[in-house]
Design a protein around this motif. Structure first.
Motif, PDB file in Angstrom:
ATOM      1  N   GLY A 216       0.825  -1.201   0.000  1.00 23.07           N
ATOM      2  CA  GLY A 216       0.000   0.000   0.000  1.00 23.07           C
ATOM      3  C   GLY A 216       0.861   1.253   0.000  1.00 23.07           C
ATOM      4  N   SER A 217       0.204   2.408  -0.072  1.00 26.45           N
ATOM      5  CA  SER A 217       0.945   3.669  -0.116  1.00 26.45           C
ATOM      6  C   SER A 217       1.251   4.221   1.265  1.00 26.45           C
ATOM      7  CB  SER A 217       0.158   4.714  -0.920  1.00 26.45           C
ATOM      8  OG  SER A 217      -1.099   4.982  -0.302  1.00 26.45           O
ATOM      9  N   GLN A 218       0.363   4.025   2.220  1.00 27.15           N
ATOM     10  CA  GLN A 218       0.518   4.627   3.542  1.00 27.15           C
ATOM     11  C   GLN A 218       1.506   3.843   4.404  1.00 27.15           C
ATOM     12  OE1 GLN A 218      -2.933   4.596   6.116  1.00 27.15           O
ATOM     13  NE2 GLN A 218      -2.514   6.676   6.800  1.00 27.15           N
ATOM     14  N   ILE A 219       2.276   4.573   5.220  1.00 29.91           N
ATOM     15  CA  ILE A 219       3.242   3.955   6.119  1.00 29.91           C
ATOM     16  C   ILE A 219       2.555   2.950   7.043  1.00 29.91           C
ATOM     17  CG2 ILE A 219       4.780   4.395   8.070  1.00 29.91           C
ATOM     18  CD1 ILE A 219       5.564   7.004   6.777  1.00 29.91           C
ATOM     19  N   GLN A 220       3.148   1.751   7.143  1.00 27.55           N
ATOM     20  CA  GLN A 220       2.670   0.701   8.033  1.00 27.55           C
ATOM     21  C   GLN A 220       3.889   0.073   8.719  1.00 27.55           C
ATOM     22  OE1 GLN A 220      -0.136  -2.101   6.124  1.00 27.55           O
ATOM     23  NE2 GLN A 220      -0.062  -0.748   4.355  1.00 27.55           N
ATOM     24  N   PRO A 221       3.764  -0.288   9.986  1.00 22.81           N
ATOM     25  CA  PRO A 221       4.895  -0.899  10.691  1.00 22.81           C
ATOM     26  C   PRO A 221       5.315  -2.216  10.033  1.00 22.81           C
ATOM     27  CG  PRO A 221       3.172  -0.215  12.225  1.00 22.81           C
ATOM     28  CD  PRO A 221       2.600  -0.085  10.857  1.00 22.81           C
TER      29      PRO A 221
ATOM     30  N   SER B 139      -0.433  12.752   2.042  1.00 14.74           N
ATOM     31  CA  SER B 139      -0.651  12.447   0.625  1.00 14.74           C
ATOM     32  C   SER B 139      -2.097  12.698   0.230  1.00 14.74           C
ATOM     33  CB  SER B 139      -0.269  10.993   0.322  1.00 14.74           C
ATOM     34  OG  SER B 139      -1.112  10.103   1.011  1.00 14.74           O
ATOM     35  N   SER B 140      -2.326  12.722  -1.084  1.00 15.21           N
ATOM     36  CA  SER B 140      -3.655  13.045  -1.611  1.00 15.21           C
ATOM     37  C   SER B 140      -4.643  11.901  -1.472  1.00 15.21           C
ATOM     38  CB  SER B 140      -3.554  13.450  -3.089  1.00 15.21           C
ATOM     39  OG  SER B 140      -2.925  12.427  -3.845  1.00 15.21           O
ATOM     40  N   GLY B 141      -4.165  10.719  -1.142  1.00 14.39           N
ATOM     41  CA  GLY B 141      -5.057   9.588  -0.956  1.00 14.39           C
ATOM     42  C   GLY B 141      -4.268   8.334  -0.655  1.00 14.39           C
ATOM     43  N   ARG B 142      -4.964   7.303  -0.229  1.00 17.90           N
ATOM     44  CA  ARG B 142      -4.328   6.032   0.083  1.00 17.90           C
ATOM     45  C   ARG B 142      -4.649   5.030  -1.024  1.00 17.90           C
ATOM     46  NH1 ARG B 142      -6.515   5.461   6.334  1.00 17.90           N
ATOM     47  NH2 ARG B 142      -5.621   7.418   7.127  1.00 17.90           N
ATOM     48  N   THR B 143      -3.668   4.217  -1.360  1.00 18.33           N
ATOM     49  CA  THR B 143      -3.917   3.118  -2.282  1.00 18.33           C
ATOM     50  C   THR B 143      -3.547   1.816  -1.598  1.00 18.33           C
ATOM     51  OG1 THR B 143      -1.730   3.420  -3.287  1.00 18.33           O
ATOM     52  CG2 THR B 143      -3.598   4.458  -4.395  1.00 18.33           C
TER      53      THR B 143
ATOM     54  N   GLN C  43       0.313  10.548  -7.728  1.00 14.69           N
ATOM     55  CA  GLN C  43       0.020  10.763  -6.316  1.00 14.69           C
ATOM     56  C   GLN C  43       0.708  12.062  -5.869  1.00 14.69           C
ATOM     57  OE1 GLN C  43      -1.914  10.287  -3.564  1.00 14.69           O
ATOM     58  NE2 GLN C  43      -1.346   8.144  -3.242  1.00 14.69           N
ATOM     59  N   VAL C  44       0.051  12.834  -5.018  1.00 14.50           N
ATOM     60  CA  VAL C  44       0.638  14.079  -4.505  1.00 14.50           C
ATOM     61  C   VAL C  44       0.980  13.902  -3.033  1.00 14.50           C
ATOM     62  CG1 VAL C  44       0.214  16.524  -3.999  1.00 14.50           C
ATOM     63  CG2 VAL C  44      -0.534  15.543  -6.185  1.00 14.50           C
ATOM     64  N   VAL C  45       2.229  14.222  -2.695  1.00 19.08           N
ATOM     65  CA  VAL C  45       2.718  14.110  -1.327  1.00 19.08           C
ATOM     66  C   VAL C  45       3.269  15.468  -0.901  1.00 19.08           C
ATOM     67  CG1 VAL C  45       4.402  13.010   0.188  1.00 19.08           C
ATOM     68  CG2 VAL C  45       3.287  11.680  -1.602  1.00 19.08           C
ATOM     69  N   THR C  46       2.928  15.894   0.314  1.00 13.84           N
ATOM     70  CA  THR C  46       3.434  17.174   0.822  1.00 13.84           C
ATOM     71  C   THR C  46       4.196  16.968   2.130  1.00 13.84           C
ATOM     72  OG1 THR C  46       1.409  17.657   2.081  1.00 13.84           O
ATOM     73  CG2 THR C  46       1.512  18.443  -0.201  1.00 13.84           C
ATOM     74  N   PHE C  47       5.096  17.910   2.425  1.00 17.35           N
ATOM     75  CA  PHE C  47       5.860  17.872   3.670  1.00 17.35           C
ATOM     76  C   PHE C  47       6.502  19.236   3.889  1.00 17.35           C
ATOM     77  CE2 PHE C  47       8.214  16.094   0.130  1.00 17.35           C
ATOM     78  CZ  PHE C  47       9.324  16.911   0.057  1.00 17.35           C
ATOM     79  N   PHE C  48       6.836  19.525   5.137  1.00 17.14           N
ATOM     80  CA  PHE C  48       7.574  20.739   5.477  1.00 17.14           C
ATOM     81  C   PHE C  48       9.076  20.428   5.456  1.00 17.14           C
ATOM     82  CE2 PHE C  48       3.447  21.655   7.381  1.00 17.14           C
ATOM     83  CZ  PHE C  48       3.249  22.983   7.008  1.00 17.14           C
ATOM     84  N   THR C  49       9.857  21.392   4.962  1.00 18.15           N
ATOM     85  CA  THR C  49      11.293  21.195   4.885  1.00 18.15           C
ATOM     86  C   THR C  49      12.029  22.521   5.032  1.00 18.15           C
ATOM     87  OG1 THR C  49      13.123  20.427   3.500  1.00 18.15           O
ATOM     88  CG2 THR C  49      11.236  21.363   2.351  1.00 18.15           C
ATOM     89  N   ASP C  50      13.221  22.445   5.598  1.00 22.54           N
ATOM     90  CA  ASP C  50      14.117  23.600   5.640  1.00 22.54           C
ATOM     91  C   ASP C  50      15.175  23.510   4.548  1.00 22.54           C
ATOM     92  OD1 ASP C  50      12.856  24.737   7.886  1.00 22.54           O
ATOM     93  OD2 ASP C  50      14.012  23.461   9.259  1.00 22.54           O
TER      94      ASP C  50
END
Length: 278
Positions: A16-21, A50-54, A63-70
């Motif tokens: 899948g797309s979402q983080i899983q242990p 992200s814009s959705g889970r698969t 797929q669109v993924v966002t995050f904060f970064t310096d």
């Protein structure tokens, strides 16, 4: 600064797309590289979204993924792709407002399901597809969550079916989807297409207050997430090098699998006939 990436992935070997242990996921692979390149140094502060889970086995082009970064200068597709595995890649990026939510701000999501044409009556499938257009209760087309019940009403804006060579392509556009909704719709359409069910059954399935029936989802490997749209749309910067490099790789892979597909067909034995080994 908040950065958005457009990423693609070939989902065969992902859980899948979402983080899983303890599972290999798209977000997990991306997060490892973002940390390795020091685009992200604090996972919690980065707020990866992200814009959705698969699901496992489902693919994506956009797929669109966002995050904060310096460190936005390192959040460039070609840099990230040099460290990402070949089955996930970035190809465009954009600076977005801090309050931009790739999931909640999406107005349209487009998926495509590809299946073998086999012996389906595509005209019946198209007639059945018309019944899904508009706002409906898709309770019969998802797995019910009794612990966290939520609305199962969704708006399907478009559902097109076309035959192309030996495959059928089913395109669906909606504002949002339920778990397994698309794959269950595809299953329903194939049941109409092969004559197992009639079109009136689709109408009953879309009236869950008076009719309930479970349906198995179509296989995950046939589903691909094509696009997500926003209003206003982020000012995407396409990394042409990343696009060309990815296109070249998958062109070679497509050619390789065409040959493998032909070879696999040779393994289909016809015991009632004399085998022609010429």
């Amino acid at each position: 600064m908040k950065v958005a990436l457009k990423i693609g992935y070939e989902g065969t070997h992902f859980s899948g797309s979402q983080i899983q242990p303890d599972q290999r996921t798209v977000e997990g692979e991306l997060l490892k590289v973002l940390q390795e390149t020091e685009v992200i140094t604090d996972i919690d502060a980065a707020n990866l979204s992200s814009s959705g889970r698969t699901d496992a086995g489902v693919h994506s082009i956009s797929q669109v993924v966002t995050f904060f970064t310096d460190n936005p200068r390192m959040a460039i597709p070609r840099i990230l792709n040099s460290k990402l595995p070949r089955d996930v890649w970035a190809w465009a990026y954009a600076e977005v407002p801090d309050d931009f939510d790739p999931r909640r701000h999406a107005i349209h999501r487009k998926y495509r399901y590809i299946l073998s044409a086999d012996e389906y009556d595509i005209s019946k499938m198209r007639d059945a597809a018309k019944l899904f257009i508009g706002e409906h209760n898709f309770s019969n087309f998802t797995k019910k969550d009794k612990k966290n019940p939520r609305s199962t009403v969704r708006q399907v804006e478009k559902l097109d079916i076309r035959s192309q060579g030996s495959v059928i392509k089913i395109d669906i556009v909606a504002n949002a989807y339920l778990w397994n909704m698309i794959r269950k719709i595809v299953s329903a359409l194939t049941l109409v297409g092969n004559g197992t069910r009639d079109i009136d059954w689709i109408s009953k399935m879309l009236d869950p207050e008076n009719y309930e029936e479970g349906i198995e989802p179509a296989p995950a490997y046939g589903l691909i997430f094509l696009d997500v749209q926003y209003n206003p749309e982020p000012e995407w910067v396409v990394d042409c090098y990343a696009v060309k490099h990815t296109n070249d790789f998958f062109t070679r892979e497509a050619n390789r699998f065409r040959i493998i597909s032909t070879i696999l067909e040779q393994f289909v034995m016809q015991p009632e006939k004399e085998m022609d080994l010429d």
